[in-house]
Design a protein around this motif. Structure first.
Motif, mmCIF file in Angstrom:
data_model
loop_
_atom_site.group_PDB
_atom_site.id
_atom_site.type_symbol
_atom_site.label_atom_id
_atom_site.label_comp_id
_atom_site.label_asym_id
_atom_site.label_seq_id
_atom_site.Cartn_x
_atom_site.Cartn_y
_atom_site.Cartn_z
ATOM 1 N N SER A 49 15.883 -74.560 -78.973
ATOM 2 C CA SER A 49 15.911 -73.266 -78.283
ATOM 3 C C SER A 49 17.083 -72.406 -78.725
ATOM 4 O O SER A 49 17.023 -71.173 -78.676
ATOM 5 C CB SER A 49 15.983 -73.480 -76.769
ATOM 6 O OG SER A 49 17.278 -73.902 -76.364
ATOM 7 N N GLN A 51 19.792 -71.996 -77.188
ATOM 8 C CA GLN A 51 20.419 -71.351 -76.027
ATOM 9 C C GLN A 51 21.623 -72.113 -75.500
ATOM 10 O O GLN A 51 22.262 -71.681 -74.545
ATOM 11 C CB GLN A 51 19.381 -71.201 -74.909
ATOM 12 C CG GLN A 51 18.174 -70.381 -75.294
ATOM 13 C CD GLN A 51 18.556 -68.983 -75.730
ATOM 14 O OE1 GLN A 51 19.169 -68.230 -74.967
ATOM 15 N NE2 GLN A 51 18.209 -68.621 -76.961
ATOM 16 N N LEU A 124 13.051 -64.707 -78.015
ATOM 17 C CA LEU A 124 13.894 -64.929 -76.842
ATOM 18 C C LEU A 124 13.124 -65.585 -75.704
ATOM 19 O O LEU A 124 13.600 -66.544 -75.087
ATOM 20 C CB LEU A 124 14.487 -63.595 -76.370
ATOM 21 C CG LEU A 124 15.385 -63.680 -75.132
ATOM 22 C CD1 LEU A 124 16.575 -64.592 -75.383
ATOM 23 C CD2 LEU A 124 15.841 -62.281 -74.715
ATOM 24 N N SER A 127 12.391 -69.160 -76.556
ATOM 25 C CA SER A 127 13.626 -69.948 -76.565
ATOM 26 C C SER A 127 14.079 -70.291 -75.149
ATOM 27 O O SER A 127 14.461 -71.425 -74.861
ATOM 28 C CB SER A 127 14.732 -69.184 -77.300
ATOM 29 O OG SER A 127 14.412 -69.009 -78.660
ATOM 30 N N VAL A 128 14.033 -69.290 -74.262
ATOM 31 C CA VAL A 128 14.412 -69.531 -72.871
ATOM 32 C C VAL A 128 13.452 -70.526 -72.230
ATOM 33 O O VAL A 128 13.868 -71.431 -71.490
ATOM 34 C CB VAL A 128 14.443 -68.208 -72.078
ATOM 35 C CG1 VAL A 128 14.628 -68.473 -70.588
ATOM 36 C CG2 VAL A 128 15.562 -67.309 -72.598
ATOM 37 N N SER A 129 12.169 -70.390 -72.514
ATOM 38 C CA SER A 129 11.171 -71.304 -71.967
ATOM 39 C C SER A 129 11.400 -72.730 -72.465
ATOM 40 O O SER A 129 11.278 -73.700 -71.705
ATOM 41 C CB SER A 129 9.759 -70.846 -72.340
ATOM 42 O OG SER A 129 9.496 -69.558 -71.809
ATOM 43 N N ALA A 131 14.253 -74.044 -73.404
ATOM 44 C CA ALA A 131 15.458 -74.580 -72.768
ATOM 45 C C ALA A 131 15.178 -75.012 -71.332
ATOM 46 O O ALA A 131 15.561 -76.119 -70.914
ATOM 47 C CB ALA A 131 16.581 -73.539 -72.807
ATOM 48 N N LEU A 132 14.508 -74.163 -70.559
ATOM 49 C CA LEU A 132 14.232 -74.485 -69.160
ATOM 50 C C LEU A 132 13.302 -75.692 -69.038
ATOM 51 O O LEU A 132 13.546 -76.604 -68.230
ATOM 52 C CB LEU A 132 13.623 -73.273 -68.459
ATOM 53 C CG LEU A 132 14.540 -72.052 -68.299
ATOM 54 C CD1 LEU A 132 13.771 -70.889 -67.684
ATOM 55 C CD2 LEU A 132 15.765 -72.391 -67.457
ATOM 56 N N TRP A 194 24.381 -70.724 -72.199
ATOM 57 C CA TRP A 194 24.057 -70.762 -70.777
ATOM 58 C C TRP A 194 23.289 -72.017 -70.393
ATOM 59 O O TRP A 194 23.462 -72.542 -69.284
ATOM 60 C CB TRP A 194 23.268 -69.512 -70.384
ATOM 61 C CG TRP A 194 21.918 -69.393 -71.034
ATOM 62 C CD1 TRP A 194 21.603 -68.708 -72.174
ATOM 63 C CD2 TRP A 194 20.691 -69.992 -70.583
ATOM 64 N NE1 TRP A 194 20.281 -68.829 -72.470
ATOM 65 C CE2 TRP A 194 19.692 -69.610 -71.504
ATOM 66 C CE3 TRP A 194 20.342 -70.798 -69.508
ATOM 67 C CZ2 TRP A 194 18.367 -70.027 -71.384
ATOM 68 C CZ3 TRP A 194 19.020 -71.209 -69.384
ATOM 69 C CH2 TRP A 194 18.045 -70.824 -70.305
ATOM 70 N N SER A 195 22.436 -72.527 -71.304
ATOM 71 C CA SER A 195 21.653 -73.711 -70.944
ATOM 72 C C SER A 195 22.523 -74.963 -70.894
ATOM 73 O O SER A 195 22.170 -75.930 -70.207
ATOM 74 C CB SER A 195 20.475 -73.909 -71.901
ATOM 75 O OG SER A 195 20.913 -74.119 -73.216
#
Length: 222
Positions: A49, A51, A124, A127-129, A131-132, A194-195
């Motif tokens: 990701s 992140q 983006l 990538s956020v998905s 990481a979460l 942040w992750s």
């Protein structure tokens, strides 16, 4: 006068309604291996990701960028180095400890390759998905392989060994270890973001929430 008694057979242990049965060896071995494979893939998701890696993977990636070794080799070398620290702490590895070291080391590079093929340049949102989802899956996988109680991972064993020898609380030992690991990894070029922070704050609750009876039945968790 005493009341008459009724002849009965040998008493059997009773199980409370709704209690989960203990797992057999085949189920435990399968859950250990599958849990570790899922754990490895969740690591790869968070790394891919971009992140911010998990605390230990910030260090792993920093070593990868510094030495040019593959992620798998770095994970293996780091695991063996941490395992050596168990000796003065008088920690004893189990089958799960060995499996943790070998499976993650062997599976991380193929997992990264699969994600690179499926999403070579995630935007983006993707990538956020990643990481979460990686954090949630990591927590479920952790509950799965810890739930069989066949031995802690090398890094968990380092933490519990230090807690046992120093008498300090778990949160202080874990925070201290991961602070050193993250700072060293950042200095070596590992990805912090942040992750990384979200993982550190939420992984405990996710593991706790994931400890359903079918993953960690009573009798296998302390």
């Amino acid at each position: 006068m005493t009341e008459p008694t009724t002849a009965v057979g040998p008493s059997r242990p009773t199980r409370s309604r709704g209690a989960a049965p203990a797992f057999g060896p085949v189920r435990r071995a399968a859950q250990l291996v599958l849990g570790l494979l899922l754990f490895t893939f969740s690591m790869a998701m968070i790394i891919h990701s971009g992140q911010g890696n998990t605390p230990w993977d910030v260090l792993h990636e920093g070593v990868v960028r510094t030495t040019g070794l593959s992620f798998g080799w770095v994970v293996l070398i780091t695991s063996l180095a941490v395992l050596a620290c168990w000796i003065p702490l008088r920690q004893m590895p189990g089958i799960g400890t060995v499996a943790n070291t070998l499976i993650i080391s062997l599976a991380i590079d193929p997992s990264l390759a699969v994600l690179d093929r499926l999403a070579p340049d995630p935007g983006l949102v993707a990538s956020v998905s990643l990481a979460l989802a990686g954090i949630v899956i990591n927590g479920i996988a952790t509950a799965a392989y810890i739930g069989v109680r066949l031995g802690p991972g090398t890094r968990d064993g380092l933490m519990t060994g230090l807690v046992a020898r120093t008498g300090w609380p778990v949160w202080r030992i874990r925070t201290g270890i991961e602070t050193v690991v993250v700072v060293t990894g950042i200095l070596l070029g590992g990805t912090f973001g942040w992750s990384t922070v979200l993982f550190a704050l939420t992984i405990g609750p996710v593991v706790q929430w994931s400890s359903w009876k079918w993953l960690a039945p009573r009798g296998l968790v302390g």
